[in-house]
Write a protein that holds these residues in place. Sequence first.
Motif, PDB file in Angstrom:
ATOM      1  N   TYR A 150     119.314  48.391   5.119  1.00  0.00           N
ATOM      2  CA  TYR A 150     118.829  47.246   6.204  1.00  0.00           C
ATOM      3  C   TYR A 150     118.348  46.013   5.185  1.00  0.00           C
ATOM      4  O   TYR A 150     117.815  46.658   3.996  1.00  0.00           O
ATOM      5  CB  TYR A 150     117.707  47.668   7.003  1.00  0.00           C
ATOM      6  CG  TYR A 150     118.196  48.465   8.102  1.00  0.00           C
ATOM      7  CD1 TYR A 150     118.603  48.246   9.447  1.00  0.00           C
ATOM      8  CD2 TYR A 150     117.808  49.797   7.953  1.00  0.00           C
ATOM      9  CE1 TYR A 150     119.092  49.078  10.315  1.00  0.00           C
ATOM     10  CE2 TYR A 150     118.248  50.966   8.815  1.00  0.00           C
ATOM     11  CZ  TYR A 150     118.882  50.409  10.131  1.00  0.00           C
ATOM     12  OH  TYR A 150     119.144  51.317  10.958  1.00  0.00           O
ATOM     13  N   ARG A 151     118.678  44.813   5.493  1.00  0.00           N
ATOM     14  CA  ARG A 151     118.100  43.918   4.721  1.00  0.00           C
ATOM     15  C   ARG A 151     117.548  42.812   6.001  1.00  0.00           C
ATOM     16  O   ARG A 151     117.982  42.960   7.117  1.00  0.00           O
ATOM     17  CB  ARG A 151     119.285  42.816   4.316  1.00  0.00           C
ATOM     18  CG  ARG A 151     118.741  41.591   3.560  1.00  0.00           C
ATOM     19  CD  ARG A 151     120.038  41.052   2.655  1.00  0.00           C
ATOM     20  NE  ARG A 151     120.939  40.660   3.506  1.00  0.00           N
ATOM     21  CZ  ARG A 151     122.507  40.324   3.312  1.00  0.00           C
ATOM     22  NH1 ARG A 151     122.448  40.610   2.104  1.00  0.00           N
ATOM     23  NH2 ARG A 151     123.130  40.106   4.090  1.00  0.00           N
ATOM     24  N   TYR A 152     116.376  42.395   5.565  1.00  0.00           N
ATOM     25  CA  TYR A 152     115.522  41.433   6.424  1.00  0.00           C
ATOM     26  C   TYR A 152     115.634  40.028   6.182  1.00  0.00           C
ATOM     27  O   TYR A 152     115.392  39.729   4.858  1.00  0.00           O
ATOM     28  CB  TYR A 152     114.055  42.290   6.494  1.00  0.00           C
ATOM     29  CG  TYR A 152     113.956  43.633   6.996  1.00  0.00           C
ATOM     30  CD1 TYR A 152     113.435  43.738   8.331  1.00  0.00           C
ATOM     31  CD2 TYR A 152     114.165  44.687   6.167  1.00  0.00           C
ATOM     32  CE1 TYR A 152     113.647  44.840   8.740  1.00  0.00           C
ATOM     33  CE2 TYR A 152     113.856  46.032   6.687  1.00  0.00           C
ATOM     34  CZ  TYR A 152     113.642  46.068   7.919  1.00  0.00           C
ATOM     35  OH  TYR A 152     113.694  47.527   8.380  1.00  0.00           O
ATOM     36  N   ASN A 153     115.551  39.263   7.340  1.00  0.00           N
ATOM     37  CA  ASN A 153     115.721  37.773   7.038  1.00  0.00           C
ATOM     38  C   ASN A 153     114.035  37.368   6.770  1.00  0.00           C
ATOM     39  O   ASN A 153     113.211  38.324   7.195  1.00  0.00           O
ATOM     40  CB  ASN A 153     116.411  37.115   7.834  1.00  0.00           C
ATOM     41  CG  ASN A 153     115.884  37.282   9.396  1.00  0.00           C
ATOM     42  OD1 ASN A 153     114.675  37.587   9.604  1.00  0.00           O
ATOM     43  ND2 ASN A 153     116.850  36.975  10.263  1.00  0.00           N
ATOM     44  N   GLY A 191     111.884  38.267   9.771  1.00  0.00           N
ATOM     45  CA  GLY A 191     111.688  40.044  10.050  1.00  0.00           C
ATOM     46  C   GLY A 191     112.799  40.480  10.671  1.00  0.00           C
ATOM     47  O   GLY A 191     112.801  41.819  10.881  1.00  0.00           O
ATOM     48  N   LYS A 192     113.764  39.871  11.124  1.00  0.00           N
ATOM     49  CA  LYS A 192     114.972  40.460  11.783  1.00  0.00           C
ATOM     50  C   LYS A 192     115.841  41.318  10.624  1.00  0.00           C
ATOM     51  O   LYS A 192     116.072  40.767   9.696  1.00  0.00           O
ATOM     52  CB  LYS A 192     115.719  39.366  12.587  1.00  0.00           C
ATOM     53  CG  LYS A 192     115.221  38.617  13.534  1.00  0.00           C
ATOM     54  CD  LYS A 192     114.780  39.635  14.657  1.00  0.00           C
ATOM     55  CE  LYS A 192     114.072  38.587  15.843  1.00  0.00           C
ATOM     56  NZ  LYS A 192     113.683  39.632  17.047  1.00  0.00           N
ATOM     57  N   ARG A 193     116.379  42.427  11.099  1.00  0.00           N
ATOM     58  CA  ARG A 193     116.966  43.249  10.187  1.00  0.00           C
ATOM     59  C   ARG A 193     118.328  43.373  10.473  1.00  0.00           C
ATOM     60  O   ARG A 193     118.886  43.139  11.442  1.00  0.00           O
ATOM     61  CB  ARG A 193     116.338  44.717  10.371  1.00  0.00           C
ATOM     62  CG  ARG A 193     116.607  45.395  11.516  1.00  0.00           C
ATOM     63  CD  ARG A 193     115.968  47.066  11.554  1.00  0.00           C
ATOM     64  NE  ARG A 193     116.239  47.588  12.959  1.00  0.00           N
ATOM     65  CZ  ARG A 193     115.793  48.831  13.136  1.00  0.00           C
ATOM     66  NH1 ARG A 193     115.021  49.426  12.261  1.00  0.00           N
ATOM     67  NH2 ARG A 193     115.885  49.376  14.265  1.00  0.00           N
ATOM     68  N   LYS A 222     106.134  40.910   6.798  1.00  0.00           N
ATOM     69  CA  LYS A 222     107.326  40.542   6.994  1.00  0.00           C
ATOM     70  C   LYS A 222     108.302  41.463   8.089  1.00  0.00           C
ATOM     71  O   LYS A 222     109.545  40.951   8.155  1.00  0.00           O
ATOM     72  CB  LYS A 222     107.966  40.445   5.755  1.00  0.00           C
ATOM     73  CG  LYS A 222     107.485  39.361   4.719  1.00  0.00           C
ATOM     74  CD  LYS A 222     108.417  39.262   3.534  1.00  0.00           C
ATOM     75  CE  LYS A 222     107.565  38.059   2.603  1.00  0.00           C
ATOM     76  NZ  LYS A 222     108.171  38.095   1.185  1.00  0.00           N
ATOM     77  N   TRP A 266     109.104  44.170   7.829  1.00  0.00           N
ATOM     78  CA  TRP A 266     109.947  45.296   6.922  1.00  0.00           C
ATOM     79  C   TRP A 266     109.566  46.562   7.168  1.00  0.00           C
ATOM     80  O   TRP A 266     108.452  47.006   7.203  1.00  0.00           O
ATOM     81  CB  TRP A 266     110.135  44.799   5.452  1.00  0.00           C
ATOM     82  CG  TRP A 266     110.467  43.861   4.924  1.00  0.00           C
ATOM     83  CD1 TRP A 266     110.835  42.871   5.781  1.00  0.00           C
ATOM     84  CD2 TRP A 266     110.503  43.360   3.387  1.00  0.00           C
ATOM     85  NE1 TRP A 266     111.118  41.718   4.710  1.00  0.00           N
ATOM     86  CE2 TRP A 266     111.055  42.018   3.542  1.00  0.00           C
ATOM     87  CE3 TRP A 266     110.294  44.038   2.301  1.00  0.00           C
ATOM     88  CZ2 TRP A 266     111.324  41.284   2.225  1.00  0.00           C
ATOM     89  CZ3 TRP A 266     110.440  43.335   1.191  1.00  0.00           C
ATOM     90  CH2 TRP A 266     110.932  41.985   0.920  1.00  0.00           C
TER      91      TRP A 266
END
Length: 686
Positions: free
Chosen positions: A182-185, A188-190, A259, A261
């Motif tokens: 997963y990467r978060y913007n 905080g959306k993954r 954030k 995460w």
Amino acid sequence: MANLTTKAIRNVALLGHGGSGKTTLAEAMLYGAGATDRFGRTPDGTTVCDYDTEEIRRGFSLSLATANLEWNDIKINLLDTPGYLDFPGEVLEGVRVADAAVICVDAKAGLEVGAELGWDYAGDAGIPRAFFVNKCDDPDANFNAVFTQLHDKFGTALCPVFVPIRTDKNIIMIDLISMQAYRYNEKGKREELMMRDEWVDLASSYKDILNEALAGTSEELMEKYFEGEEITRDEAVQALHEGIITGSIVPVYCGAATKMWGVYALMDAIAESFPRPTARGNEISDEGKEIAIEADGSNVSIFVYKTSVDQYGLMTFFKVMNGTLKRDMVLKNLTSGVQEKMAHIYTMRGKKSTEVEELVCGDLGMIQKLANTKTGDTLCQSGDVKYKGISFPKPYMTRAIIPAAKGDEDKISGGIAKLLEEDRTLVYENNAETKQMTISGLGDIHLDVTLARLKSRYGTSVVLEEPRIAYRESIKGTSDVEGKHKKQSGGSGQYGHVKIRFSRGEDAGLTFTSSVVGGTVPKNFYPAVEKGLQEAMEHGVLAGYPVVNLCADLYDGSYHPVDSNEISFKLAARLAYKEGLPKATPILLEPVGTLLVTVPDDMVGDVIGDVTKRRGQVLGMNPTEGKDGYTTVEAKVPKGEMGDYVISLRQSSQGRGKFDFEVDGYEEVPANVAQKIIAEHKVEEE
């Protein structure tokens, strides 16, 4: 949440060191689940769980707070606890009704004493544990180092479930069960990413630790593990669930709460794998017996884990231990014997209350204005079995209370009485002997917060100072004196004459004997002589402290057939006392108690050195039962030297040390110390 059942409830205590981000994690979970429409910040004083005026002003949690949210058809009750060492009572209240604990650890600071204490609190409460390594967004964060610390400290049961992988541009979070990246913007959306070979390689060592832990939960998985077969996600989730409940697995998650995460992954895990309230099968009574948990039981019962006072009055926080609690039910308090009506039932999200018609077994709620119910009480429809209460630590930091304004004593007593209902780790005493009001807490911050609440809630200010010590006086020599009271002023006079030998007595008070021969002092005056001596003993001859261990033998005297009476012999005895004690080598005695200090083995030398500086005597050392790597030191220490010991031990042991102290006798004060005490007394009298 419609049609809520006990199976869909998760009660989770958030534990950890101060500043590790427990309240922020709670805020992130509430926001992520849609329970709040904004992400509160601790520095701004806008979080759901830190709503008390003092918490907002100081910027950290002081009290246990409850907040609920819904995630994947599961109701999660979060119990946010303080991390500072002055407030363990709030932590104990939280773990008493939690069914699992998440211990927060700072990814930069690593393992701190608050996390160690959280581990112990959860272990003592018998609830499963998990870790959340927070603040992984910090440039100096080192998940691998922190995980190694945790693994070395708490054993092989620890296994990673969610880990960070640092890349050139970002930090990728990997769910090891599904091997999903997963990467978060910035919001905080993954975003799901395709796993890359280099990420798989970096995560493989963590994956091996996880698979080994999962395999240990069943023979079937163990066989698959040794044969190199892949453990499916469903199998892993079920194995993780079983391992958490039995304690054979302590999962480690990670992220950055500020954030978002890793927050969703933790919430998924709580919903899927953490135990429901009935998972343990039974509760424990105050007599140590097992009490079956019956979600559908007909005998509804609740346990009060916290009481709080706000502008609307007393709030009683409870857990439904058996059956379903419904509005307007009447339950009997097994401690006070009073029938209490459950007129209005609420669920709590910080300070926000929501009224409900009923609460099922395992859920947490609040009722207002139960005047006869206190923390630790059991209320039920029938029966007489109480649930095990909460064992609060004893406060040893005692200070005298001086009103800032004259005439505020009653207002102070009333305000403190209400604070005592809320905080069971406070002790208040109006000491008749020292003529001081004293308050005892668990540390300087604890007392400072208490004074701030006393002022803000009840409008009274006080000043704290060192409390007076209740010294005693005695003698260690002998004297042979007489006392004669003679008064003539027309009409009948007063005449009393006694001869008394004073010496050190075995009993604590006065040992009075008579060896008068020939009736020189009639027997009917003996009680007056004894009474005169007892009254005189209330004030010693050195510094005015009560006299103990005094032996007085009335062996001679004289009387007048007309002028002698009881008051004359009482006054004669007092004159003999004033003359006799200074001649019998008077001494000052101080209260001395037994000190039991438990610290890590490598800190024993520091404890012994400190005890010696406090005029203490070390009596022995033994390994601490049930706590590997710790030693308990036993010593005798004067009470007058223990005023700041709470702070001293906390500093020297980094918060890992604990102690108990109980006054159990009096011993002679060294001459140099006694001279100082006597001099101070004379100054006060002047």
